[in-house]
Design an enzyme around this catalytic site. Structure first.
Site, PDB file in Angstrom:
ATOM      1  N   GLY A   1     -70.805  35.523  46.950  1.00 27.17           N
ATOM      2  CA  GLY A   1     -70.250  35.575  45.605  1.00 27.17           C
ATOM      3  C   GLY A   1     -70.500  34.322  44.792  1.00 27.17           C
TER       4      GLY A   1
ATOM      5  N   ASP B   1     -66.185  37.364  57.870  1.00 24.75           N
ATOM      6  CA  ASP B   1     -67.297  36.960  57.002  1.00 24.75           C
ATOM      7  C   ASP B   1     -67.432  35.437  56.948  1.00 24.75           C
ATOM      8  OD1 ASP B   1     -64.764  37.538  55.448  1.00 24.75           O
ATOM      9  OD2 ASP B   1     -65.834  36.363  53.950  1.00 24.75           O
TER      10      ASP B   1
END
Length: 503
Positions: free
Chosen positions: A104, A265
């Protein structure tokens, strides 16, 4: 997800050291690496430079004087011959399936061959990507300085980690809890592949992509497994990742490191410490310490980290099941953690205590010590350092352990433990034992209040403490007389520092 392509008006950097045809992870294709352009930052400037890493990577000695390098590492230029991309992954966050995630606020500059092997370069904070989930893709000066320093601190401690080559800053505003200024960290690692990469393709039924990813990781990082065929290769891969993770957890626990957000993650498949957000090194020892202000349930408390890593490994194992198929070998690979982690932890504690050989009572001795530290919330790093000095000096002084006793309110508890400890040490050469302990137990760690002081100075445009802290943390076992105060107990106000996922 629609790819974002380079704008023609973004200038190109033609730095000689970047001229490589090696694509690394990007060679897997756009299912894995989405071409994405950085978003320029105005008036970029250097904040911190890791010259030791620059040298180890064989980069130019004048790198920090090159305007092109400053612009590249700030997201203001494209690379000449490298793909710039963001990768997609999924994952479990705080124990819940979060679905698709991805880079992101990270852009990968590709890979280059270095004296340290093939290394991937990544910009963290260079603007939005297709995976920003309505975020701005930016990083702030505060969090960027923390990651820059933490990466080098972990490396100095000998703990596997991603590295930070530099931090660049800008007066551009970024909104978090308040208005802050923007910064970009250039991260370096042999790989940024996470457990979540495997979860992504498994959860979407993309089995061929899953296989391609696993084969890439084997070829790039576990070449000794290439001779294995079919399911055996992927079982072996799971076993290797399990072993690396077990070893990493023992290193974290031994040094008192709290990661703060051990989502799948944020777990590296090559056993690196990855993603420095709400991390902390323990001050006063508290096995139940929660360093992440956002972790309301205490899922990632210090003492729970080894078990969470085991849970995360099961998520990775589940993701690999389409390639492994049979449950029994996958479980056997995962179950090896139950032996590997305790053995690695026992050895770490023996090293910290200066013990040679393995005796039956060593684990009980270490556990009794931790209980004593917990009882009085004794400063973890200061205790180990003073103990090391005391052992070294005890051959010449009957009072050598007094500075250690002074750390305890319940001195009788320490005294009883110390009798057991000295009996276990036996007739060992105290001078050499203490010297070995001093090379194992650091004098300097990145305490929260030190990072906070460096950040406060940096916000005024003074980056001297950032660079001084980097220098000390690069060699945390050494004496640094000028910075002796940084090895002391944390001040009372340090406990009021709150760190969260935005840190």
């Amino acid at each position: 997800m629609q790819a974002m392509f380079h704008r023609p008006d973004l200038p190109t950097a033609d730095l000689a050291w970047l001229n490589s045809s090696e694509k690394g992870f990007a060679s897997l294709g756009e299912a894995f690496a989405t071409p994405t352009e950085p978003t320029p930052l105005p008036a970029a400037h250097w904040v911190g430079c890791n010259d030791a890493l620059r040298g180890a990577l064989g980069l130019p000695t004048d790198l920090w004087e090159q305007q092109e390098a400053l612009e590249l590492f700030s997201g203001n230029r494209l690379t000449a011959n490298q793909p710039i991309y963001a990768s997609v992954y999924s994952g479990h966050q705080f124990g819940q399936w979060a679905g698709q995630l991805g880079d992101g606020r990270a852009l990968n500059l590709g890979a280059i061959h270095t004296p340290e092997g093939l290394q991937e370069f990544q910009l963290k904070g260079a603007g939005p990507t297709p995976y920003s989930r309505r975020g701005d893709g930016r990083a702030v000066l505060r969090s960027s300085i923390r990651e820059f320093l933490a990466s080098e601190a972990m490396h100095g401690l000998g703990i596997p980690t991603t590295r930070a080559l530099c931090v660049t800053g800008s007066p551009a505003h970024v909104r978090r809890e308040e208005i802050e200024t923007a910064a970009v960290v250039t991260r370096v690692a042999p790989s940024f592949v996470r457990f979540g990469h495997f979860e992504h393709f498994a959860s979407n039924g993309q089995i061929e992509e899953l296989r391609a990813l696993a084969d890439h990781v084997v070829t790039a990082h576990f070449p000794e497994l290439q001779e294995k065929q079919g399911a055996d290769r992927y079982v072996a891969l799971l076993h290797e990742v399990t072993q690396l993770t077990a070893a990493l957890m023992a290193q974290w626990q031994a040094v008192g490191f709290c990661h703060g957000v051990m989502n799948t993650d944020n777990m590296s498949v090559i056993g690196l410490t990855l993603d420095y957000g709400p991390f902390q090194y323990l001050d006063g020892f508290d096995a139940n310490h929660i360093c992440n202000h956002s972790d309301h349930q205490g899922r990632y408390a210090y003492a729970r980290q080894p078990q969470i890593a085991y849970w995360n490994l099961f998520c990775l194992g589940q993701a690999l099941m389409p390639l492994i198929e049979e449950q029994a070998p996958a479980l056997a690979a995962l179950e090896s953690y139950k032996q590997s982690f305790p053995e690695a932890m026992d050895q770490r504690m023996r090293d910290k205590l200066g013990l040679t050989g393995a005796h039956e009572g060593d684990r009980a001795l270490a556990e009794a010590l931790l209980q004593a530290l917990q009882k009085d919330h004794v400063d973890y790093t200061v205790f180990w350092r003073r103990l090391s000095v005391a052992v070294r000096e005890s051959a010449q002084s009957a009072q050598a352990f007094e500075p250690v006793r002074d750390l305890f309110m319940h001195r009788e508890v320490f005294d009883a433990w110390c009798i057991r400890y000295l009996d276990r040490l036996g007739p060992a050469n105290r001078q050499s034992t203490g010297d070995a302990m001093l090379r194992t137990n650091p004098k300097y760690i990145l305490r929260n209040h030190l990072g906070e002081l460096a950040i406060r100075q940096a916000k005024t445009g003074n980056f001297a403490m950032v660079q001084d802290l980097w220098q000390v943390l690069h060699a945390p076992f050494d004496e640094h007389p000028t910075y002796e105060a940084w090895a002391g107990l944390a001040p009372e106000w340090a406990s009021s520092i709150e760190i969260s996922c935005s840190s």
